[in-house]
Write a protein that holds these residues in place. Structure first.
Motif, mmCIF file in Angstrom:
data_model
loop_
_atom_site.group_PDB
_atom_site.id
_atom_site.type_symbol
_atom_site.label_atom_id
_atom_site.label_comp_id
_atom_site.label_asym_id
_atom_site.label_seq_id
_atom_site.Cartn_x
_atom_site.Cartn_y
_atom_site.Cartn_z
ATOM 1 N N LEU A 294 -45.146 -8.327 9.226
ATOM 2 C CA LEU A 294 -44.987 -7.003 9.817
ATOM 3 C C LEU A 294 -46.087 -6.700 10.840
ATOM 4 C CD1 LEU A 294 -43.347 -4.347 9.670
ATOM 5 C CD2 LEU A 294 -44.960 -3.573 7.937
ATOM 6 N N LEU A 295 -47.334 -7.015 10.505
ATOM 7 C CA LEU A 295 -48.486 -6.765 11.384
ATOM 8 C C LEU A 295 -49.378 -8.010 11.424
ATOM 9 C CD1 LEU A 295 -49.564 -3.161 10.350
ATOM 10 C CD2 LEU A 295 -48.845 -3.884 12.607
ATOM 11 N N PRO A 296 -48.924 -9.068 12.083
ATOM 12 C CA PRO A 296 -49.703 -10.307 12.080
ATOM 13 C C PRO A 296 -51.087 -10.163 12.713
ATOM 14 C CG PRO A 296 -47.865 -10.468 13.616
ATOM 15 C CD PRO A 296 -47.686 -9.195 12.846
ATOM 16 N N ALA A 297 -51.255 -9.278 13.655
ATOM 17 C CA ALA A 297 -52.567 -9.105 14.290
ATOM 18 C C ALA A 297 -53.618 -8.621 13.293
ATOM 19 C CB ALA A 297 -52.463 -8.124 15.448
ATOM 20 N N VAL A 298 -53.184 -7.996 12.213
ATOM 21 C CA VAL A 298 -54.100 -7.461 11.209
ATOM 22 C C VAL A 298 -54.108 -8.307 9.932
ATOM 23 C CG1 VAL A 298 -54.629 -5.435 9.771
ATOM 24 C CG2 VAL A 298 -53.746 -5.126 12.090
ATOM 25 N N PHE A 299 -52.935 -8.808 9.528
ATOM 26 C CA PHE A 299 -52.801 -9.408 8.203
ATOM 27 C C PHE A 299 -52.432 -10.893 8.193
ATOM 28 C CE2 PHE A 299 -51.774 -4.849 7.561
ATOM 29 C CZ PHE A 299 -52.827 -4.533 6.720
ATOM 30 N N GLU A 300 -52.411 -11.543 9.341
ATOM 31 C CA GLU A 300 -52.062 -12.960 9.352
ATOM 32 C C GLU A 300 -53.272 -13.823 8.990
ATOM 33 O OE1 GLU A 300 -49.347 -15.528 12.231
ATOM 34 O OE2 GLU A 300 -51.272 -15.029 13.150
ATOM 35 N N VAL A 301 -53.066 -14.756 8.066
ATOM 36 C CA VAL A 301 -54.106 -15.705 7.687
ATOM 37 C C VAL A 301 -54.284 -16.679 8.840
ATOM 38 C CG1 VAL A 301 -54.681 -17.564 6.092
ATOM 39 C CG2 VAL A 301 -53.575 -15.479 5.233
ATOM 40 N N ARG A 302 -55.533 -16.874 9.258
ATOM 41 C CA ARG A 302 -55.796 -17.730 10.423
ATOM 42 C C ARG A 302 -56.854 -18.795 10.170
ATOM 43 N NH1 ARG A 302 -54.919 -13.909 15.613
ATOM 44 N NH2 ARG A 302 -53.125 -12.827 14.769
ATOM 45 N N ALA A 303 -57.328 -18.899 8.929
ATOM 46 C CA ALA A 303 -58.363 -19.895 8.635
ATOM 47 C C ALA A 303 -58.250 -20.323 7.181
ATOM 48 C CB ALA A 303 -59.751 -19.310 8.893
ATOM 49 N N SER A 304 -58.801 -21.482 6.882
ATOM 50 C CA SER A 304 -58.911 -21.911 5.493
ATOM 51 C C SER A 304 -60.086 -21.173 4.861
ATOM 52 C CB SER A 304 -59.132 -23.420 5.420
ATOM 53 O OG SER A 304 -60.451 -23.727 5.851
ATOM 54 N N CYS A 305 -60.153 -21.224 3.565
ATOM 55 C CA CYS A 305 -61.251 -20.532 2.877
ATOM 56 C C CYS A 305 -62.602 -21.126 3.252
ATOM 57 C CB CYS A 305 -61.030 -20.590 1.372
ATOM 58 S SG CYS A 305 -59.620 -19.597 0.831
ATOM 59 N N ALA A 306 -62.666 -22.433 3.379
ATOM 60 C CA ALA A 306 -63.937 -23.071 3.745
ATOM 61 C C ALA A 306 -64.337 -22.693 5.168
ATOM 62 C CB ALA A 306 -63.830 -24.582 3.600
#
Length: 156
Positions: free
Chosen positions: A109-121
């Protein structure tokens, strides 16, 4: 002079919204990309904001403030888990945070705010010589304590 609980709840809600704004600033201005646990903490901050605004203005102040404190407890757990477990993992796919974030659908719905863009490490970074998630942890603790204090000193 004692602050009215309503003012405290509103101020805490605005602080939680500002925390999400700060996360977005660091993401877009400083290229600090979020992992699933980072995104989950954004969701928790916004949930706390909604609950505390309801505590300020809706009937059932004690219920909504109590739920806000419980949500802050969930945020504390998420920040600690992110630091002590997830940050040491190269992948956080299919973790609880990833399932919640994708299950809610906010990432679509709001990828600019809530999209995952990195691994945890990859998301394990410091901000002013302190792990990023510890900033969230401190704010969750502050919000929980302040909300409990406001409930205790409620005058309305």
């Amino acid at each position: 002079m004692t602050l009215a609980p309503r003012k405290i709840f509103v101020a805490l809600a605005l602080l939680c919204i500002a925390a999400v704004g700060a996360a977005l600033f660091t993401q877009y201005a400083w290229d600090m990309q979020p992992c699933p646990w980072c995104i989950l903490q954004r969701v928790i901050f916004l949930l706390i904001a909604v609950l505390l605004l309801l505590a300020a203005y809706a009937p059932g102040r004690v219920l909504f403030a109590g739920l806000g404190v419980l949500a802050a407890g969930a945020g504390i757990a998420a920040a600690l888990y992110q630091h002590f477990v997830a940050a040491k993992s190269t992948s956080c796919n299919l973790t609880l945070a990833d399932k919640i974030v994708s299950g809610i659908g906010l990432d679509k719905l709001l990828p600019a705010v809530f999209e995952v863009r990195a691994s945890c490490a990859d998301a394990a970074v410091d901000l002013l010589h302190l792990p990023y998630e510890f900033w969230s942890l401190g704010l969750y603790v502050f919000v929980a304590v302040a909300a409990l204090w406001a409930l205790r000193s409620r005058s309305a």
